[in-house]
Motif scaffolding. Structure first.
Motif, mmCIF file in Angstrom:
data_model
loop_
_atom_site.group_PDB
_atom_site.id
_atom_site.type_symbol
_atom_site.label_atom_id
_atom_site.label_comp_id
_atom_site.label_asym_id
_atom_site.label_seq_id
_atom_site.Cartn_x
_atom_site.Cartn_y
_atom_site.Cartn_z
ATOM 1 N N ALA A 1 0.702 -1.086 -0.107
ATOM 2 C CA ALA A 1 0.133 -0.176 0.150
ATOM 3 C C ALA A 1 1.153 1.133 -0.167
ATOM 4 C CB ALA A 1 -0.543 -0.017 0.803
ATOM 5 N N GLY A 2 2.222 1.575 0.432
ATOM 6 C CA GLY A 2 3.061 2.594 0.542
ATOM 7 C C GLY A 2 3.592 2.294 -0.479
ATOM 8 N N ALA A 3 4.044 1.101 -1.145
ATOM 9 C CA ALA A 3 4.491 1.538 -2.486
ATOM 10 C C ALA A 3 3.364 1.904 -3.594
ATOM 11 C CB ALA A 3 5.127 0.325 -3.458
ATOM 12 N N LEU A 4 2.146 2.713 -2.972
ATOM 13 C CA LEU A 4 0.966 2.626 -4.115
ATOM 14 C C LEU A 4 0.562 4.161 -4.007
ATOM 15 C CD1 LEU A 4 -2.447 0.779 -4.771
ATOM 16 C CD2 LEU A 4 -2.027 3.728 -4.182
ATOM 17 N N VAL A 5 0.884 4.746 -2.412
ATOM 18 C CA VAL A 5 0.393 5.642 -2.465
ATOM 19 C C VAL A 5 1.364 6.649 -3.025
ATOM 20 C CG1 VAL A 5 -0.096 7.232 -0.532
ATOM 21 C CG2 VAL A 5 -1.078 5.023 -0.349
ATOM 22 N N LEU A 6 3.018 6.349 -2.115
ATOM 23 C CA LEU A 6 3.754 7.670 -2.369
ATOM 24 C C LEU A 6 4.871 7.627 -3.751
ATOM 25 C CD1 LEU A 6 6.120 8.732 -0.851
ATOM 26 C CD2 LEU A 6 7.117 7.358 -1.171
#
Length: 358
Positions: A108-113
């Motif tokens: 999810a972090g790899a998507l949002v950032l």
């Protein structure tokens, strides 16, 4: 329901075909095949992400691999061993240094950032057109590579980040590839995708039809960055070790080559290009290692992969400028025939008013 499936058969057919490819892992114990398929599915995610922006807007972006780099490092920061991060990545905030987060949260972090970075960057770049926009995205790729290569306290510079759990295999990558295909298709058939393609085909007419071109391009750019970032996050959790070197020109050009070979104006082209180029590269790699025929070992010289890929691209551009898919979506039932299939709800009931023979 039947009408719906027939009219929107392309993404389902693509998922089924990729699923059949993934199923080959059940009939072999060859680890190299599993590695190849995992890499292929991750590249499907990345190239589908490229298609979301490039295919719908018509603007060639050379900087999307920069978002893959951002996504990969975001996942690495979340999942790497805390003892390593406290020593080598002292510039990270405490909540990242002292904790090791689960796979889905890291992804999810790899998507949002990357999506946040794309939103900030896209507000400026999406005002440009044609070559100017392409050069601006290439400049972004250079900036990302330079920053991540020299920010020692956060990215370890040119050193490697180690201790990343290797939790991504062929089936995990396949599931995310299927989700990427579904997301890209939903954007493609949405009014945002339709308006963006209208601006691609005729910008003046799109303006006259009150299409907010900047807003449509920005939406596609952010969605593309999010999908590519997920591919980067999966890549980091597939390798278990991460450096900045892979996320530069070589990967940029091969992913764009996959999109061009398959056909950049269709989702089917994006997926088929990845499969076709992967097959060609693996065949040339096998021939480089050498094959024995009749007691004689034959081997291609080193560098044949790059030459072969270049020849494939040249032949595709000469004989099929629109790619293997010719800009069309995969279909078993042709679109016109699908439109002709009546819905069960639309069929007249016996004896209903209006059915009498005149």
């Amino acid at each position: 329901m039947r009408n719906f499936i027939v009219r929107h058969q392309a993404p389902f057919l693509l998922m089924v075909l990729l699923g059949l490819i993934a199923a080959t892992t059940f009939i072999t114990t060859d680890d190299s095949l599993k590695v190849t398929l995992t890499e292929m599915f991750i590249r499907v995610i990345v190239v589908v992400g490229l298609y979301v922006f490039i295919g719908n807007s018509g603007i060639i972006s050379f900087g999307q691999i920069g978002f893959m780099c951002i996504g990969a490092y975001a996942a690495a920061w979340a999942t790497a061993d805390p003892s390593f991060k406290q020593i080598m990545l002292s510039g990270l905030p405490t909540f990242l240094q002292d904790n090791q987060y689960p796979f889905l949260l890291a992804t999810a972090g790899a998507l949002v950032l990357p999506a946040v970075v794309a939103l900030c960057l896209g507000i400026a770049i999406m005002r440009l057109n044609g070559t100017a926009a392409s050069i601006a995205t290439f400049a972004f790729l250079i900036i990302v590579n330079s920053v991540y290569s020299n920010w020692d306290s956060v990215t370890a510079g040119v050193s490697s980040i180690i201790g990343i759990p290797t939790v991504v295999g062929p089936w995990t990558a396949y599931v995310f590839a299927a989700l990427a295909i579904l997301v890209a298709y939903l954007f493609q058939i949405s009014r945002f995708g339709l308006m963006l393609r209208a601006s691609r085909d005729d910008e003046v007419a799109a303006h006259a039809s009150a299409v907010k071109i900047l807003r449509m391009r920005l939406a596609a750019f952010v969605l593309s960055a999010a999908l590519v970032g997920v591919g980067g996050g999966l890549y980091a959790q597939f390798l278990g070790i991460l450096t900045v070197d892979p996320f530069y020109l070589d990967l940029s050009f091969i992913t764009i080559a996959m999109l061009v070979v398959g056909g950049m104006f269709s989702l089917t082209g994006a997926v088929s290009g990845v499969v076709a180029v992967t097959a060609v590269v693996e065949l040339l790699r096998l021939l480089e290692r050498g094959v024995t025929i009749g007691g004689t070992e034959l081997a291609l010289p080193q560098g044949s992969q790059e030459i072969g890929l270049g020849l494939v691209m040249a032949l595709i551009l000469i004989f099929r400028p629109t790619g293997l898919s010719r800009g069309r979506e995969l279909a078993i039932v042709p679109a016109r025939q699908a439109e002709a299939i009546p819905s069960p709800d639309a069929l007249p009931l016996p004896g209903a008013p209006g059915n009498a023979t005149r």
